[in-house]
Design a protein around this motif. Sequence first.
Motif, PDB file in Angstrom:
ATOM      1  N   GLU A  56      20.950   6.991  43.137  1.00  0.00           N
ATOM      2  CA  GLU A  56      21.360   8.337  43.539  1.00  0.00           C
ATOM      3  C   GLU A  56      20.960   9.406  42.523  1.00  0.00           C
ATOM      4  N   ALA A  57      20.441   8.989  41.379  1.00  0.00           N
ATOM      5  CA  ALA A  57      20.051   9.930  40.316  1.00  0.00           C
ATOM      6  C   ALA A  57      18.748  10.630  40.682  1.00  0.00           C
ATOM      7  N   ARG A  95       9.630  18.266  43.733  1.00  0.00           N
ATOM      8  CA  ARG A  95      10.863  17.832  44.387  1.00  0.00           C
ATOM      9  C   ARG A  95      11.844  17.304  43.353  1.00  0.00           C
ATOM     10  N   LYS A  96      12.251  18.156  42.443  1.00  0.00           N
ATOM     11  CA  LYS A  96      13.150  17.733  41.367  1.00  0.00           C
ATOM     12  C   LYS A  96      14.468  17.194  41.891  1.00  0.00           C
ATOM     13  N   LYS A  97      14.860  17.553  43.074  1.00  0.00           N
ATOM     14  CA  LYS A  97      16.135  17.110  43.633  1.00  0.00           C
ATOM     15  C   LYS A  97      16.006  15.766  44.365  1.00  0.00           C
ATOM     16  N   GLU A 149      14.698   7.481  47.142  1.00  0.00           N
ATOM     17  CA  GLU A 149      13.669   8.060  48.007  1.00  0.00           C
ATOM     18  C   GLU A 149      12.290   7.977  47.334  1.00  0.00           C
ATOM     19  N   TRP A 150      12.236   8.339  46.059  1.00  0.00           N
ATOM     20  CA  TRP A 150      10.984   8.279  45.304  1.00  0.00           C
ATOM     21  C   TRP A 150      10.460   6.853  45.241  1.00  0.00           C
ATOM     22  N   GLU A 201      14.377  12.341  36.481  1.00  0.00           N
ATOM     23  CA  GLU A 201      15.088  11.838  35.313  1.00  0.00           C
ATOM     24  C   GLU A 201      14.910  10.331  35.159  1.00  0.00           C
ATOM     25  N   VAL A 202      15.024   9.585  36.239  1.00  0.00           N
ATOM     26  CA  VAL A 202      14.924   8.119  36.184  1.00  0.00           C
ATOM     27  C   VAL A 202      13.535   7.690  35.742  1.00  0.00           C
TER      28      VAL A 202
END
Length: 189
Positions: free
Chosen positions: A87-88, A8-10, A15-16, A92-93
């Motif tokens: 929102e990122a 789920r790269k998007k 959410e994560w 990446e985060v």
Amino acid sequence: MSEVLTKRKKMMFSEWFRILHHGYFEKPFQFETLSKPKFVSGKVVPNDLNDLTFGQVIELQGIQEVGSMFIVPLRVVMGMSDEEVMEASATEVVRFAAWAAREMERINKLFASTNRKPTDKERKAGIELLRFGVFGTVDYYAQRMGIRDHEEVMAVPWMRVYKCLQIDSEKAKYELRLRKVYEDENSRK
């Protein structure tokens, strides 16, 4: 965990983080194995944290909470707001946070390497009572450089503070060795 990130790269970080907070991951989180991202929200990630100020390093060292370990590094290093981080991309985060943690470990080891082992006589005299933490380092650098305002030290590149500590540590080690040589020579006479 990494399966969630790759599938789920998007997924947004908010959410994560909600999933992490509620303990929904099946496998233990392998945080330290994640690689550094090239970008976070389209912003280029630096190669290292060598360009941070001493104040920024102190801010990163002060991270205590799990949520902060993801948000604070991006705020400090990349200038992102909390909302931008949330929102990122989660991938990446999380990868950035893992890389920043490894970089801080490297920086902490460099500063720790400037500590010299106290002699028995120094221990007996109570040298352990002279450990003043971060404020002691700020005060040391301010005194060494003739700076009156401790806040000015916070704006100095951390690498400069470290190098001064390293130089003074090596000088102190040399002076101890030299004193020992003189003591040995005097005891032979």
